[in-house]
Design an enzyme around this catalytic site. Structure first.
Site, PDB file in Angstrom:
ATOM      1  CG  HIS A 208      -5.855   1.909   5.486  1.00  0.00           C
ATOM      2  ND1 HIS A 208      -5.328   2.845   6.357  1.00  0.00           N
ATOM      3  CD2 HIS A 208      -4.863   1.037   5.216  1.00  0.00           C
ATOM      4  CE1 HIS A 208      -4.058   2.537   6.587  1.00  0.00           C
ATOM      5  NE2 HIS A 208      -3.748   1.451   5.907  1.00  0.00           N
TER       6      HIS A 208
ATOM      7  CB  SER B 157       5.817  -1.560  11.871  1.00  0.00           C
ATOM      8  OG  SER B 157       5.416  -0.223  12.125  1.00  0.00           O
TER       9      SER B 157
ATOM     10  N   GLY C 292       2.977   2.415  10.806  1.00  0.00           N
ATOM     11  CA  GLY C 292       3.918   3.515  10.623  1.00  0.00           C
ATOM     12  C   GLY C 292       4.657   3.909  11.893  1.00  0.00           C
TER      13      GLY C 292
ATOM     14  N   GLY D 210       2.912  -1.049   4.183  1.00  0.00           N
ATOM     15  CA  GLY D 210       3.002   0.355   3.820  1.00  0.00           C
ATOM     16  C   GLY D 210       4.433   0.727   3.446  1.00  0.00           C
ATOM     17  N   GLY D 211       5.152   1.323   4.407  1.00  0.00           N
ATOM     18  CA  GLY D 211       6.500   1.850   4.167  1.00  0.00           C
ATOM     19  C   GLY D 211       7.433   0.912   3.414  1.00  0.00           C
TER      20      GLY D 211
ATOM     21  CG  ASN E  97      -1.725   1.236   1.387  1.00  0.00           C
ATOM     22  OD1 ASN E  97      -1.805   2.042   0.452  1.00  0.00           O
ATOM     23  ND2 ASN E  97      -2.337   1.419   2.546  1.00  0.00           N
ATOM     24  CD1 TRP E  98       3.721   1.268  -2.988  1.00  0.00           C
ATOM     25  CD2 TRP E  98       3.182   2.243  -4.936  1.00  0.00           C
ATOM     26  NE1 TRP E  98       4.346   0.576  -3.995  1.00  0.00           N
ATOM     27  CE2 TRP E  98       4.030   1.157  -5.201  1.00  0.00           C
ATOM     28  CE3 TRP E  98       2.720   3.002  -6.005  1.00  0.00           C
ATOM     29  CZ2 TRP E  98       4.422   0.814  -6.494  1.00  0.00           C
ATOM     30  CZ3 TRP E  98       3.099   2.668  -7.289  1.00  0.00           C
ATOM     31  CH2 TRP E  98       3.949   1.582  -7.527  1.00  0.00           C
ATOM     32  CE  LYS E  99      -0.034   3.201   4.803  1.00  0.00           C
ATOM     33  NZ  LYS E  99       0.166   3.268   6.256  1.00  0.00           N
TER      34      LYS E  99
ATOM     35  CD  GLU F 111      -2.591   5.476   6.878  1.00  0.00           C
ATOM     36  OE1 GLU F 111      -2.625   5.566   5.643  1.00  0.00           O
ATOM     37  OE2 GLU F 111      -1.648   4.945   7.493  1.00  0.00           O
TER      38      GLU F 111
HETATM   39  P1  13P Z   1       3.275   0.495   7.556  1.00  0.00           P
HETATM   40  O1  13P Z   1       3.731  -0.814   6.958  1.00  0.00           O
HETATM   41  O2  13P Z   1       3.974   1.679   6.979  1.00  0.00           O
HETATM   42  O3  13P Z   1       3.234   0.450   9.047  1.00  0.00           O
HETATM   43  O4  13P Z   1       1.721   0.666   7.066  1.00  0.00           O
HETATM   44  C1  13P Z   1       0.856  -0.384   7.214  1.00  0.00           C
HETATM   45  C2  13P Z   1      -0.401  -0.047   6.504  1.00  0.00           C
HETATM   46  O5  13P Z   1      -1.146   0.826   6.896  1.00  0.00           O
HETATM   47  C3  13P Z   1      -0.696  -0.780   5.269  1.00  0.00           C
HETATM   48  O6  13P Z   1      -1.989  -0.516   4.819  1.00  0.00           O
END
Ligand code: 13P
Length: 251
Positions: free
Chosen positions: A95, A213, A173, A234-235, A9-11, A97
């Site tokens: 999600h 994470s 995150g 994510g990251g 998930n690149w956000k 967020e």
């Molecule tokens: P991180 O891997 O950056 O913690 O993000 C997880 C996430 O929200 C994936 O949707």
């Protein structure tokens, strides 16, 4: 049905050129990646149509967002139908967020899910508890209520197109990952809930991903945990080399 899955998930990250480079690097590495894992990436909406056509056929492409409504006077929204017509395979729904920063309610999550199942778009349904809910040992109650609300009108047939991602909000995150035991406990809880709501067959064929994470250094242990079928990353999905290591983390 192959449950193993690594989803990025690149956000809100990457230019279109950076996105294309990532896709090219993945395409070049594909022959060396294990075949027993499905691969998905959720990219920013403006890139969906072009990347869906340019990507390696093994990569499933996901939208990070989808409208809770159908066609009509909803400026800025894009429907599940539109995503399907662009060659998109899945949409992330619920999600944390979107829930916390954009006011996405349980009702909106359930409506989005309905739009996706009607359009034939796959869903990655995200759920997760806040730190204070974990500290007061209410995580199972929170996840149960999120699942009950989101999946209220879903059939076992619809579940073939639904993936569940458990993402504890305190781990997103933050660099603080759930332990393998904490992940296993929640994933087993989720699978049992699916089995009770639908049936054992559906529970055994639904991918339940861990998110928060997750990175190459901890993925092996997490993915080896009971009922953990992979990750929503994510990251660590932004760098294609790290993403490839994650895909290689299944034993
Ligand atoms: P991180 O891997 O950056 O913690 O993000 C997880 C996430 O929200 C994936 O949707």
């Amino acid at each position: 049905m192959m449950r193993n899955l690594v989803a990025g998930n690149w956000k809100s990250n990457k230019s279109i050129n950076e996105a294309r480079n990532w896709m090219d690097e993945m395409g070049e590495a594909m022959d060396k990646l294990p075949k027993n894992v499905r691969i998905m990436v959720a990219v920013p909406a403006p890139y969906l149509a072009s990347l869906a056509h340019e990507k390696h056929p093994r990569i499933l492409i996901a939208s990070q967002q989808v409208s809770a409504n159908g066609h009509g006077a909803f400026t800025g929204e894009f429907t599940a139908d539109m995503l399907v017509s662009c060659g998109v395979d899945y949409a992330l729904v619920g999600h944390s967020e979107r829930r916390s920063d954009f006011g996405e309610t349980d009702e909106a999550v359930s409506n989005k899910l309905k739009q996706c199942t009607t359009a034939g778009l796959g869903v990655v349904l995200c759920c997760g508890e806040h730190l204070n809910e974990r500290d007061s040992e209410r995580q199972e109650e929170v996840i149960k209520s999120q699942l009950e609300s989101a999946l209220q009108d879903v059939t076992s047939d619809d579940m073939k197109n639904i993936i569940v991602a458990y993402e504890p909000i305190w781990a997103i995150g933050t660099g603080r990952t759930a332990t393998a035991d904490q992940a296993a406990e929640m994933h087993t809880f989720i699978r049992r809930w699916i089995s009770e709501k639908f049936d054992l067959y559906t529970a055994e064929n639904t991918s339940v991903l861990y998110g928060g994470s997750c990175k190459p250094s901890n993925a092996k242990e997490l993915f080896a945990s009971k009922d953990v079928d992979g990750g929503l990353i994510g990251g660590a999905s932004l760098n294609s080399g790290d993403f490839q290591s994650l895909i290689c983390s299944f034993t």
